[in-house]
Design a protein around this motif. Structure first.
Motif, PDB file in Angstrom:
ATOM      1  N   ARG A  45       0.855  -1.181   0.000  1.00  0.00           N
ATOM      2  CA  ARG A  45       0.000   0.000   0.000  1.00  0.00           C
ATOM      3  C   ARG A  45       0.895   1.236   0.000  1.00  0.00           C
ATOM      4  NH1 ARG A  45      -2.259   0.595   4.570  1.00  0.00           N
ATOM      5  NH2 ARG A  45      -1.236  -1.105   5.708  1.00  0.00           N
ATOM      6  N   ILE A  46       0.648   2.150  -0.910  1.00  0.00           N
ATOM      7  CA  ILE A  46       1.519   3.314  -1.084  1.00  0.00           C
ATOM      8  C   ILE A  46       0.936   4.544  -0.394  1.00  0.00           C
ATOM      9  CG2 ILE A  46       2.675   4.811  -2.733  1.00  0.00           C
ATOM     10  CD1 ILE A  46       3.601   1.866  -2.769  1.00  0.00           C
ATOM     11  N   LEU A  47       1.744   5.106   0.497  1.00  0.00           N
ATOM     12  CA  LEU A  47       1.448   6.371   1.143  1.00  0.00           C
ATOM     13  C   LEU A  47       2.539   7.350   0.721  1.00  0.00           C
ATOM     14  CD1 LEU A  47       1.142   4.938   4.802  1.00  0.00           C
ATOM     15  CD2 LEU A  47      -0.539   4.737   2.948  1.00  0.00           C
ATOM     16  N   TYR A  48       2.237   8.626   0.664  1.00  0.00           N
ATOM     17  CA  TYR A  48       3.315   9.552   0.316  1.00  0.00           C
ATOM     18  C   TYR A  48       3.072  10.934   0.892  1.00  0.00           C
ATOM     19  CZ  TYR A  48       0.735  12.042  -3.424  1.00  0.00           C
ATOM     20  OH  TYR A  48      -0.145  12.827  -4.136  1.00  0.00           O
ATOM     21  N   ASN A  49       4.197  11.610   1.138  1.00  0.00           N
ATOM     22  CA  ASN A  49       4.203  12.995   1.583  1.00  0.00           C
ATOM     23  C   ASN A  49       5.096  13.793   0.646  1.00  0.00           C
ATOM     24  OD1 ASN A  49       6.299  14.845   3.444  1.00  0.00           O
ATOM     25  ND2 ASN A  49       4.147  15.365   3.677  1.00  0.00           N
ATOM     26  N   ASP A  50       4.609  14.927   0.184  1.00  0.00           N
ATOM     27  CA  ASP A  50       5.386  15.773  -0.712  1.00  0.00           C
ATOM     28  C   ASP A  50       4.931  17.209  -0.520  1.00  0.00           C
ATOM     29  OD1 ASP A  50       6.960  16.771  -2.872  1.00  0.00           O
ATOM     30  OD2 ASP A  50       6.790  14.834  -3.881  1.00  0.00           O
ATOM     31  N   ILE A  51       5.676  18.150  -1.077  1.00  0.00           N
ATOM     32  CA  ILE A  51       5.294  19.553  -0.949  1.00  0.00           C
ATOM     33  C   ILE A  51       4.063  19.863  -1.795  1.00  0.00           C
ATOM     34  CG2 ILE A  51       7.607  20.352  -0.368  1.00  0.00           C
ATOM     35  CD1 ILE A  51       7.980  21.166  -3.278  1.00  0.00           C
ATOM     36  N   ARG A  52       3.764  18.981  -2.753  1.00  0.00           N
ATOM     37  CA  ARG A  52       2.567  19.158  -3.565  1.00  0.00           C
ATOM     38  C   ARG A  52       1.927  17.793  -3.813  1.00  0.00           C
ATOM     39  NH1 ARG A  52       6.825  18.722  -6.811  1.00  0.00           N
ATOM     40  NH2 ARG A  52       6.653  17.636  -8.801  1.00  0.00           N
ATOM     41  N   ARG A  53       0.635  17.808  -4.005  1.00  0.00           N
ATOM     42  CA  ARG A  53      -0.074  16.568  -4.273  1.00  0.00           C
ATOM     43  C   ARG A  53       0.021  16.228  -5.754  1.00  0.00           C
ATOM     44  NH1 ARG A  53      -6.052  14.856  -1.958  1.00  0.00           N
ATOM     45  NH2 ARG A  53      -5.998  12.704  -2.777  1.00  0.00           N
ATOM     46  N   MET A  54       0.201  14.962  -6.050  1.00  0.00           N
ATOM     47  CA  MET A  54       0.307  14.510  -7.424  1.00  0.00           C
ATOM     48  C   MET A  54      -1.069  14.526  -8.092  1.00  0.00           C
ATOM     49  SD  MET A  54       3.508  13.856  -7.965  1.00  0.00           S
ATOM     50  CE  MET A  54       3.996  15.147  -6.814  1.00  0.00           C
ATOM     51  N   PRO A  55      -1.117  14.611  -9.421  1.00  0.00           N
ATOM     52  CA  PRO A  55      -2.397  14.541 -10.132  1.00  0.00           C
ATOM     53  C   PRO A  55      -3.133  13.239  -9.815  1.00  0.00           C
ATOM     54  CG  PRO A  55      -0.665  15.305 -11.600  1.00  0.00           C
ATOM     55  CD  PRO A  55       0.016  14.860 -10.338  1.00  0.00           C
ATOM     56  N   ALA A  56      -4.445  13.265  -9.939  1.00  0.00           N
ATOM     57  CA  ALA A  56      -5.278  12.113  -9.580  1.00  0.00           C
ATOM     58  C   ALA A  56      -4.889  10.859 -10.344  1.00  0.00           C
ATOM     59  CB  ALA A  56      -6.744  12.450  -9.816  1.00  0.00           C
ATOM     60  N   GLU A  57      -4.512  11.026 -11.622  1.00  0.00           N
ATOM     61  CA  GLU A  57      -4.169   9.845 -12.428  1.00  0.00           C
ATOM     62  C   GLU A  57      -2.885   9.179 -11.927  1.00  0.00           C
ATOM     63  OE1 GLU A  57      -2.944  13.543 -14.880  1.00  0.00           O
ATOM     64  OE2 GLU A  57      -4.589  12.897 -13.563  1.00  0.00           O
ATOM     65  N   ILE A  58      -1.953   9.984 -11.408  1.00  0.00           N
ATOM     66  CA  ILE A  58      -0.717   9.430 -10.841  1.00  0.00           C
ATOM     67  C   ILE A  58      -1.039   8.637  -9.582  1.00  0.00           C
ATOM     68  CG2 ILE A  58       1.488   9.992  -9.753  1.00  0.00           C
ATOM     69  CD1 ILE A  58       1.551  10.393 -12.731  1.00  0.00           C
ATOM     70  N   GLU A  59      -1.832   9.227  -8.703  1.00  0.00           N
ATOM     71  CA  GLU A  59      -2.208   8.536  -7.472  1.00  0.00           C
ATOM     72  C   GLU A  59      -2.954   7.244  -7.777  1.00  0.00           C
ATOM     73  OE1 GLU A  59      -2.685  12.230  -4.300  1.00  0.00           O
ATOM     74  OE2 GLU A  59      -4.451  11.128  -4.962  1.00  0.00           O
ATOM     75  N   LYS A  60      -3.854   7.305  -8.737  1.00  0.00           N
ATOM     76  CA  LYS A  60      -4.667   6.137  -9.077  1.00  0.00           C
ATOM     77  C   LYS A  60      -3.810   5.002  -9.622  1.00  0.00           C
ATOM     78  CE  LYS A  60      -8.757   4.716 -11.707  1.00  0.00           C
ATOM     79  NZ  LYS A  60      -9.810   5.163 -12.658  1.00  0.00           N
ATOM     80  N   SER A  61      -2.761   5.345 -10.369  1.00  0.00           N
ATOM     81  CA  SER A  61      -1.934   4.318 -11.005  1.00  0.00           C
ATOM     82  C   SER A  61      -1.200   3.448 -10.000  1.00  0.00           C
ATOM     83  CB  SER A  61      -0.929   4.968 -11.960  1.00  0.00           C
ATOM     84  OG  SER A  61       0.061   5.692 -11.243  1.00  0.00           O
ATOM     85  N   ILE A  62      -0.983   3.994  -8.793  1.00  0.00           N
ATOM     86  CA  ILE A  62      -0.294   3.218  -7.747  1.00  0.00           C
ATOM     87  C   ILE A  62      -1.154   3.103  -6.485  1.00  0.00           C
ATOM     88  CG2 ILE A  62       2.094   3.624  -8.500  1.00  0.00           C
ATOM     89  CD1 ILE A  62       2.177   6.036  -6.600  1.00  0.00           C
ATOM     90  N   ASP A  63      -2.421   3.504  -6.624  1.00  0.00           N
ATOM     91  CA  ASP A  63      -3.367   3.435  -5.504  1.00  0.00           C
ATOM     92  C   ASP A  63      -2.781   4.107  -4.264  1.00  0.00           C
ATOM     93  OD1 ASP A  63      -5.746   2.812  -4.265  1.00  0.00           O
ATOM     94  OD2 ASP A  63      -5.120   0.814  -3.645  1.00  0.00           O
ATOM     95  N   ALA A  64      -2.277   5.342  -4.444  1.00  0.00           N
ATOM     96  CA  ALA A  64      -1.538   6.043  -3.397  1.00  0.00           C
ATOM     97  C   ALA A  64      -2.428   6.960  -2.568  1.00  0.00           C
ATOM     98  CB  ALA A  64      -0.405   6.857  -4.014  1.00  0.00           C
ATOM     99  N   LYS A  65      -2.070   7.111  -1.305  1.00  0.00           N
ATOM    100  CA  LYS A  65      -2.753   8.020  -0.387  1.00  0.00           C
ATOM    101  C   LYS A  65      -1.813   9.161  -0.042  1.00  0.00           C
ATOM    102  CE  LYS A  65      -5.036   8.266   4.138  1.00  0.00           C
ATOM    103  NZ  LYS A  65      -5.436   7.487   5.359  1.00  0.00           N
TER     104      LYS A  65
END
Length: 346
Positions: free
Chosen positions: A189-209
């Protein structure tokens, strides 16, 4: 009209000869090879290389003998210089803001080593779950008792990574590729923290939170991966380790100075963290002696991005950055555009 000058730092190229010929057709190439800092500074002061418009460093381990690129060095560069294209992913050794103030775009080559770093990260992640370091050290010791100890006892303290969560600090190109591999191969399960949120399609491709706050992600992650550039301070210290889930793991493939190693040692010794995997080190090439003695810590020698494919890509991408900039006005992998005051600096 004479051709503009490109200053080539370090060794000869080895692979991209046709592309380098294109560079030679458009520019006069001058070489500094492997000069030390004082000689390089003197060469700049006396304009030994002329008013070059670009600098090209194809290898991360040569052409850097002049040390950190700080104001002392950058201030000596000719006003004609507009771009510095260098091998390597990290750029903590160069003051990219100061370069921008002088109107110089800095380009790294992270894209060229993405696959190699991602593969190494997967090895380190897997090792923190399965404790391969303990097993490997025991086998290489040629000690029958150590072999038997590892063989009989590792199963009681290790896990398959499948289904566990991987919390990534910095979902850039490399972080994303690691996430792809971990999600596809281990069903993590992929979780991530960044200074900006990735586009929805990027998150969806790896099922990221996405976690806007690092602390919130650290509470939930079973394994924390540091994959963010060094920005002048640590991102993981004692308070951060304290809020991580008990029994979780830490992996670092970014820069050693992002981690407070003494705090990491304490977290491992107390059992709060189960294991760690480090490709980079705070005082490298010196490795923390306490970490080196721990059988639940996997250590590499800053080789995550080291492959022939990476070196070929470093060479190629540097040339492509320079050719693209002077033909289109845009570099391929610029990292300091946000520091440039205005387009007039270019």
């Amino acid at each position: 009209m004479p051709k503009p000058i490109v200053l080539h730092l370090g060794d000869d190229i080895k692979w991209n000869h046709e592309l380098y010929t294109q560079l030679q057709e458009k520019f006069t190439i001058k070489r500094s090879y492997s000069m030390n800092r004082s000689d390089f500074m003197q060469a700049l002061k006396t304009k030994q290389f002329g008013d070059f418009v670009a600098m090209y460093r194809p290898f991360w381990n040569t052409g850097g003998e002049m040390g950190n690129w700080d104001d002392e060095l950058i201030s000596l560069l000719p006003k004609s210089c507009k771009i510095y294209a260098s091998a390597g992913a990290g750029f903590d050794w160069v003051d990219t803001k100061r370069m921008a103030e002088q109107g110089i775009i800095y380009c790294n080559a992270a894209a060229a080593c993405t696959e190699s770093v991602a593969d190494a990260a997967i090895w380190l992640i897997l090792s923190t779950f399965r404790n391969f370091s303990w097993s490997a050290i025991a086998a290489r010791s040629l000690d029958v008792e150590k072999f038997k100890d590892a063989s009989q006892n590792i199963a009681a303290v290790t896990h398959n990574p499948n289904g566990f969560s991987l919390g990534i600090i910095g979902l850039g190109k490399i972080g994303y590729r690691i996430a792809q591999k971990a999600h596809a191969s281990f069903e993590m399960r992929i979780l991530y923290n960044d200074i900006r949120r990735m586009p929805a399609e990027i998150e969806k491709s790896i099922d990221a939170k996405f976690y806007a706050k690092l602390d919130d992600m650290l509470v939930d992650a079973d394994c924390v991966l540091v994959a963010t550039p060094f920005a002048g301070d640590k991102v993981m210290d004692a308070p951060h380790f304290a809020i991580m889930k008990r029994g979780s793991r830490l992996v670092n493939i970014a820069r050693g100075k992002l981690i407070d190693e003494e705090a990491l040692v304490a977290a491992l010794e107390s059992g709060h963290l189960t294991s760690a995997g480090l490709d980079v080190h705070y005082n490298e090439p010196a490795v923390n002696q306490k970490l080196a003695k721990m059988k639940n810590v996997e250590l590499l020698s800053h080789t995550a991005g080291a492959s022939i494919e990476s070196h070929i890509g470093f060479e190629r991408l540097g040339i492509e950055n320079i050719l693209s900039f002077f033909s289109t006005g845009k570099a391929v992998t610029a990292v300091n555009l946000h520091w440039l005051k205005s387009s007039s600096n270019l």
